[in-house]
Design an enzyme around this catalytic site. Structure first.
Site, short mmCIF file in Angstrom:
data_model
loop_
_atom_site.label_atom_id
_atom_site.label_comp_id
_atom_site.label_asym_id
_atom_site.label_seq_id
_atom_site.Cartn_x
_atom_site.Cartn_y
_atom_site.Cartn_z
N LEU A 166 6.00 -2.18 -5.03
CA LEU A 166 6.51 -2.11 -5.13
C LEU A 166 6.63 -4.14 -4.59
CD1 LEU A 166 8.02 0.76 -2.51
CD2 LEU A 166 8.78 -0.07 -4.60
N GLY A 169 1.73 -9.21 -0.92
CA GLY A 169 1.85 -10.13 0.13
C GLY A 169 0.22 -10.71 0.24
N GLY A 170 -0.01 -11.29 0.94
CA GLY A 170 -1.66 -12.03 1.76
C GLY A 170 -2.37 -11.54 1.77
N PHE A 171 -1.95 -9.91 2.46
CA PHE A 171 -2.99 -8.92 3.30
C PHE A 171 -2.29 -8.11 2.76
CE2 PHE A 171 -1.16 -12.61 6.44
CZ PHE A 171 -2.61 -13.40 5.87
N SER A 172 -1.54 -8.11 2.09
CA SER A 172 -1.35 -6.02 1.33
C SER A 172 -1.53 -6.18 0.07
CB SER A 172 -0.92 -5.30 2.49
OG SER A 172 0.77 -6.19 2.73
N ARG A 173 -1.24 -4.65 -0.30
CA ARG A 173 -0.17 -4.59 -1.07
C ARG A 173 0.70 -3.20 -0.73
NH1 ARG A 173 -2.53 -6.53 -6.13
NH2 ARG A 173 -1.26 -5.14 -7.20
N ILE A 174 1.97 -3.30 -1.59
CA ILE A 174 3.17 -2.13 -1.37
C ILE A 174 3.23 -0.92 -2.64
CG2 ILE A 174 4.95 -2.14 -0.28
CD1 ILE A 174 3.76 -4.84 0.75
N LYS A 189 2.69 0.53 2.58
CA LYS A 189 2.29 -1.00 2.83
C LYS A 189 0.45 -0.82 3.23
CE LYS A 189 2.13 -5.47 5.08
NZ LYS A 189 3.04 -6.18 5.59
N ASN A 286 10.07 -11.78 3.51
CA ASN A 286 10.72 -10.88 4.81
C ASN A 286 11.39 -10.16 5.34
OD1 ASN A 286 7.58 -10.68 4.84
ND2 ASN A 286 7.77 -12.07 6.24
N ASP A 303 7.66 -7.18 7.58
CA ASP A 303 6.56 -7.99 8.17
C ASP A 303 5.75 -8.50 9.21
OD1 ASP A 303 4.06 -8.96 7.15
OD2 ASP A 303 4.91 -10.56 6.07
N THR A 322 4.28 -19.02 7.42
CA THR A 322 4.58 -19.94 6.12
C THR A 322 5.16 -21.19 6.17
OG1 THR A 322 5.06 -17.75 4.66
CG2 THR A 322 5.89 -19.41 3.67
N1 LIG Z 1 9.43 -0.95 2.92
C1 LIG Z 1 9.78 -1.55 2.28
N2 LIG Z 1 10.19 -1.07 1.24
C2 LIG Z 1 10.38 -1.35 -0.37
N3 LIG Z 1 9.83 -2.74 -0.32
C3 LIG Z 1 8.66 -3.44 0.62
C4 LIG Z 1 8.75 -2.59 1.65
N4 LIG Z 1 7.66 -3.79 2.46
C5 LIG Z 1 8.03 -4.49 1.82
N5 LIG Z 1 8.01 -5.14 0.56
C6 LIG Z 1 7.44 -5.82 -1.06
O1 LIG Z 1 6.62 -6.55 -0.43
C7 LIG Z 1 6.84 -7.31 -0.48
C8 LIG Z 1 5.43 -7.97 0.38
O2 LIG Z 1 5.27 -7.10 2.19
P1 LIG Z 1 5.08 -6.94 3.24
O3 LIG Z 1 5.42 -8.96 3.04
O4 LIG Z 1 5.56 -6.46 4.36
O5 LIG Z 1 3.38 -7.78 2.64
P2 LIG Z 1 1.80 -8.82 3.41
O6 LIG Z 1 1.08 -8.52 2.98
O7 LIG Z 1 2.62 -8.44 4.87
O8 LIG Z 1 3.01 -10.22 2.97
P3 LIG Z 1 2.62 -11.91 3.75
O9 LIG Z 1 1.59 -13.03 2.74
O10 LIG Z 1 4.27 -13.09 4.15
O11 LIG Z 1 2.03 -11.97 5.09
C9 LIG Z 1 7.76 -7.64 0.05
O12 LIG Z 1 8.60 -8.93 -0.47
C10 LIG Z 1 8.96 -6.78 -0.57
O13 LIG Z 1 9.61 -7.39 -1.65
#
Ligand SMILES: Nc1ncnc2c1ncn2[C@@H]1O[C@H](COP(=O)(O)OP(=O)(O)OP(=O)(O)O)[C@@H](O)[C@H]1O
Length: 439
Positions: A166, A169-174, A189, A286, A303, A322
């Protein structure tokens, strides 16, 4: 587990059965062979009309129903005027498009034999079957959506994590996950511990903060899970993409749409700040959108990776967030020594207000703010001629270099840009957001 295995079994079986029954050439089901710009196809099987395929294209809604304005018309009286809608969300160029189906009907649209439910939205995967009972079935085809980097250590009972990516992000895949008991779709996540521990900016408060919160504009966490190398956060699936993708599609956002987005953001932020929580990474990516076909939609703040609970009004001193959205007092800490930070006054939740200014400027103009040599914001672009004086004034107050000169959330909501529409905004919020319709 039972639901999923049932769904998978019925999906592959049904596909095979449908192909056999209609005697279609399976090579025509190969999405790779379709023309450019087609994200997926819906193959229609109906006893009353010949087999046909509907192309799902970027930014184009497909509707199916009894009305003659639909992309595909159903003739049976049991079908609703608009029975279901299929739309796409493009996250970024490297990611497969996300194609969703929203059930708009009274009699129900079924996904792999399970009722979606009026107003509800589901993510479609290759091989899914949508069914309008006694009318037609639709086989969904999308080119391979398997993620090569897919790997997880979750072995709990509650969810099955799918390969559908879905977002990243920098730390994760969703990924999309399915709750085994109900068959409901969630977002999962997956955070790699080695990435967060190697980053001194990231503290693992995300889940503990999120679990304390309950607000219609803040992502809802259903469950979390901890394995040797990964954290898992199962949260509500938000089906309209993020504001960044929305802005990319729209170019700019109409002022009236921006007004309601900012109003909701302030509701979420007011709630956070009242609990002494600073988000610290407010940005378009976010802010997620709950699927909607009109310009009034619910937004969801997500996030909380660098969010921080400030105990007893204690100030913060780490550089997080950011760069493009960070307030000057945070940017000033980048690369500074520990000693400098100790002597520095630190910063407070006003940093979130600065980010709101950047977000509002981006939404209304499609560009990042330009500052003059004196530090004033420049509204030079022709686009600003059509934006109200009040909107520009509010942006300027959000983007005050001196944190104490920025308004608090309560003060911002008293600003004429909101205040002159107060009763309408309050009513809209009550009817469209607090009632929590699914669209
Ligand atoms: N609950 C959700 N439902 C649908 N898509 C989501 C959801 N949570 C996150 N995403 C998708 O995943 C992307 C990355 O999520 P998120 O920002 O939480 O990851 P992160 O690793 O914390 O990112 P960052 O690098 O900004 O810290 C979001 O921009 C969005 O497109």
């Amino acid at each position: 587990m039972e639901f999923l295995s049932r769904a998978i079994l019925s999906r592959s079986e049904s596909t095979q059965i449908l192909c056999e029954l209609s005697q279609i050439d399976e090579s025509t089901l190969d999405i790779q062979q379709t023309e450019d710009g087609v994200l997926g196809r819906l193959f229609v099987f109906s006893s009353t009309s010949p087999q046909t395929a509907i192309s799902i294209k970027k930014y184009e809604d497909v509707t199916v129903g009894r009305g003659n304005a639909n992309t595909y018309q159903l003739i049976q009286s049991t079908a609703s005027y608009r029975h279901f809608r299929v739309y796409s969300v493009l996250v970024d160029d490297d990611m497969d498009p996300l194609v969703y189906c929203q059930d708009l009907s009274s009699n129900g649209t079924f996904l792999n034999h399970c009722l979606i439910g009026k107003g509800n939205v589901v993510l479609l995967s290759d091989g899914d079957i949508l069914d309008v009972r006694h009318c037609a079935s639709f086989l969904y085809q999308q080119k391979n959506t398997t993620d090569d980097d897919y790997h997880h250590e979750y072995d709990g009972e509650e969810f099955s994590i799918t390969h559908r990516l879905l977002g990243t992000g920098g730390f994760s895949r969703i990924y999309m996950a399915i709750e085994n008991k109900t068959g409901r779709q969630y977002a999962c996540k997956i955070i790699e511990k080695r990435k967060v521990s190697s980053s001194r900016f990231y503290d693992d408060h995300e889940v503990s903060i999120l679990k304390k919160l309950n607000h219609p504009n803040i992502v809802h966490v259903a469950m979390d899970y901890n394995s040797e190398n990964q954290f898992f956060i199962f949260e509500e699936l938000v089906t309209g993409g993020d504001l960044f993708s929305y802005l990319t599609k729209m170019g700019t956002v109409p002022e009236v749409t921006c007004l309601f987005i900012m109003y909701q953001l302030l509701q979420a932020l007011g709630y956070l700040h009242s609990q002494n929580i600073a988000h610290r990474d407010l940005k378009l990516e976010n802010i997620l959108i709950v699927s909607s076909s009109d310009s009034v939609f619910r937004i969801i703040l997500t996030d909380f990776g660098v969010a921080r609970c400030m105990e007893n009004g204690k100030r913060m001193s780490t550089f997080v967030g950011t760069l493009e959205y960070t307030a000057p007092e945070v940017r000033d800490l980048k690369g500074r020594s520990r000693r400098y930070k100790e002597l520095n006054m630190g910063y407070g939740k006003e940093v979130d207000i600065w980010s709101l200014g950047i977000i509002m400027y981006l939404l209304l103009s499609g560009n990042s703010p330009i500052f003059s040599m004196e530090g004033n914001i420049v509204f030079e672009d022709a686009i600003w001629r059509t934006v109200s004086r009040q909107a520009k004034d509010l942006i300027c107050s959000f983007l005050q270099k001196e944190p104490s000169e920025r308004p608090t959330v309560e003060e911002a909501l008293e600003h004429p840009w909101f205040y002159r529409h107060k009763s309408r905004l309050d009513k809209l919020y009550k009817t469209r957001i607090l009632k929590r319709p699914s669209s």
